[in-house]
Scaffold this active site. Structure first.
Site, short mmCIF file in Angstrom:
data_model
loop_
_atom_site.label_atom_id
_atom_site.label_comp_id
_atom_site.label_asym_id
_atom_site.label_seq_id
_atom_site.Cartn_x
_atom_site.Cartn_y
_atom_site.Cartn_z
N HIS A 17 -12.09 -14.69 -41.65
CA HIS A 17 -12.63 -13.33 -41.57
C HIS A 17 -11.55 -12.34 -41.11
CE1 HIS A 17 -17.07 -14.17 -41.99
NE2 HIS A 17 -16.51 -15.38 -42.00
N ASP A 127 -18.18 -6.75 -39.68
CA ASP A 127 -18.33 -8.03 -40.37
C ASP A 127 -19.82 -8.32 -40.54
OD1 ASP A 127 -17.86 -10.64 -41.27
OD2 ASP A 127 -16.23 -10.92 -39.84
#
Ligand SMILES: O=c1ccn([C@@H]2O[C@H](COP(=O)(O)OP(=O)(O)O[C@H]3O[C@H](CO)[C@@H](O)[C@H](O)[C@H]3O)[C@@H](O)[C@H]2O)c(=O)[nH]1
Length: 479
Positions: A17, A127
């Protein structure tokens, strides 16, 4: 009059990520000089000790990107929750860290207010697992919140589907109805239940998905790390959806340069690249299963036997689920390296991007993490799919069934509870990948060209990114 903006990114603390958030930040900065600074909030987590090493190496030459380290929360969720249900762990970790995140964002906003008049915080870029911050930080501080999705557009389709299903069946998915087909929006085909992420079959993780999924609708926009030419179907679906934020296909966002290796697993890059230099073009199959993909010793033996049987050249990044400190060579069958001398190399952490870019690589046995998938497409390397965790079965289904871009090795690995993949299955897939893949190779190369075009000036992803940037400057609610 706001002339320049600052954005604050909140990625989950995991390698797959953080890498891509930093690359997206770089892309925005390169595309528009009015983006003054991007601050990346660096959360710490015991689940991903390497993430910070990567982050620091990637921003070293980027003065406009700042890494803002957050202290660890005093009261983290128990680590065994991560092992049982990683999605639930991350959602809880973000909740526990919210006061620290809110303080950090407030102090950035305040320092901008006190400083130059011309720079304002224009948005939070969150995110997917951090989307509780839309309400808890964005709305409270009056900052528009966007989501940057590190998975693909079909995954967003799945997130759209979960609340609808939950209204009818308020419990986790059931593997005993694994072949039941689900009408998940964005997919061309109905998708068998067994290919859904394993978390949906686990009560604790399912609850995390049920919390996360409806909040996508509350974002001001959703940027997806995919591109219109790869996923026309779901992007078209979202472009016609009412009461849903705009969805921007901004990918492929790839981390191709300046990557560090985690220290304790640092592979000998020179040895790997030097060895590849000596191999014929498209002759080597690369096996690598992402930042968390490990297999046990029995599985290592099946893979080793398959590689002996097929007889092709290979580079194998091995991570085992055995004791820490075990080296790849410790788990290989006795005599294996002798048998394959000259035609095979094993390593721990691999310099994956350099490997996939190398002309000697002819195929990739992959866990189908979305970054690995995009990297393989970018370099035109066909994949044999061996999904292991998270949403990788959905990605494998997409590559094999929806797009015809990959060879199926074991698509329902996770729903088989990680059951042993046999030497014969592996050998069949590797042969098909390396010997019979001309049609697929051609399709993958075409997609590699489409990916490059999407990122050029006037390409589909550049235009979508420009629309997002345009929105940042039109919006009056920035702080
Ligand atoms: O030996 C290795 C192993 C991995 N990588 C890199 O690490 C990244 C791994 O990312 P990805 O392929 O997406 O896998 P995960 O780390 O498992 O990523 C998580 O995050 C992805 C994006 O959300 C999801 O698609 C995955 O399922 C989820 O597990 C890639 O850039 C690889 O190039 C290396 O360089 N060397």
């Amino acid at each position: 009059m706001v002339k320049e903006t600052e954005l604050i990114f909140v990625p989950v603390p995991s390698t797959g990520h953080i890498l891509v958030h930093i690359e997206f930040a770089k892309r925005l900065i390169n595309l528009d000089q009015r983006i003054h600074t991007i601050t990346i909030l660096n959360l710490s987590s015991p689940s991903s000790p390497h993430a910070s090493v990567f982050a620091r190496s990637l921003i070293a030459s980027q003065p406009k990107i700042r890494l803002h380290d957050l202290p660890s929360t005093q009261d983290p969720p128990p680590f065994d929750l991560y092992q049982r249900a990683p999605e639930a762990y991350i959602v809880k970790l973000i909740k526990k860290t919210t006061p620290l995140i809110k303080d950090a964002v407030s102090s950035i906003v305040e320092s901008r207010r006190r400083g130059s008049d011309s720079v304002r915080v224009a948005g939070l870029v969150l995110d997917l697992f951090c989307n509780s911050l839309i309400a808890d930080v964005g709305n409270e501080l009056n900052i528009p919140s966007y989501i940057f999705l590190t998975c693909n557009a079909r995954y967003l389709g799945m997130m759209k589907y979960i609340p609808d299903r939950h209204r009818k069946i308020a419990s986790e998915f059931d593997l005993s109805s694994g072949d039941e087909e689900l009408p998940v929006p964005g997919f061309i085909n109905a998708i068998p239940t067994k290919f859904m992420p394993p978390g949906l079959f686990n009560k604790e993780a399912y609850e995390a998905y049920v919390e996360l999924a409806p909040r996508f609708a509350d974002a001001k926009g959703i940027m997806v790390n995919s591109f219109a030419e790869l996923e026309p179907h779901p992007f078209d679906y979202f472009s016609h959806l009412e009461n849903f934020p705009p969805v921007y296909p901004v990918g492929p966002i790839l981390s191709l340069k300046d990557r560090a290796s985690p220290n304790e697993e640092a592979a000998d890059r020179d040895q790997i690249v030097g060895w590849l230099d000596d191999q014929p073009e498209s002759s080597v199959v690369f096996l690598c299963f992402g930042s968390r993909g490990s297999v046990d010793e029995t599985q290592v033996k099946e893979i080793a036997q398959a590689l002996e049987l097929v007889g092709c050249r290979f580079l194998w990044s091995i991570r085992t689920s055995g004791a820490a400190g075990t080296s790849p060579n410790d788990v290989l069958p006795e005599g294996f390296m002798g048998q394959v001398a000259g035609r095979g190399l094993v390593c721990g952490w691999a310099p994956q991007v350099e490997v996939l870019a190398h002309k000697a690589i002819g195929g990739f046995v992959s866990h189908c993490g979305w970054n690995s998938t995009l990297e393989s497409l970018w370099f035109g390397v066909p994949v044999a799919t061996w999904p292991m965790y998270a949403e990788q079965q959905l990605n494998a289904f997409t590559l094999v069934k929806e797009l015809g871009l990959a060879v199926d090795l074991r698509m329902d690995y996770v729903s088989n509870r990680g059951g042993l993949v046999t030497c014969d299955e592996i050998a069949r897939a590797v042969r098909s990948l390396m010997d019979g893949g001309d049609e697929k190779r051609k399709k993958v190369k075409e997609m590699a060209d489409a990916a490059r075009k999407a990122l050029m000036d006037e390409g589909s992803s550049s235009l979508a990114t420009a629309r997002f940037i345009g929105e940042l400057f039109e919006d009056g609610s920035s702080c």
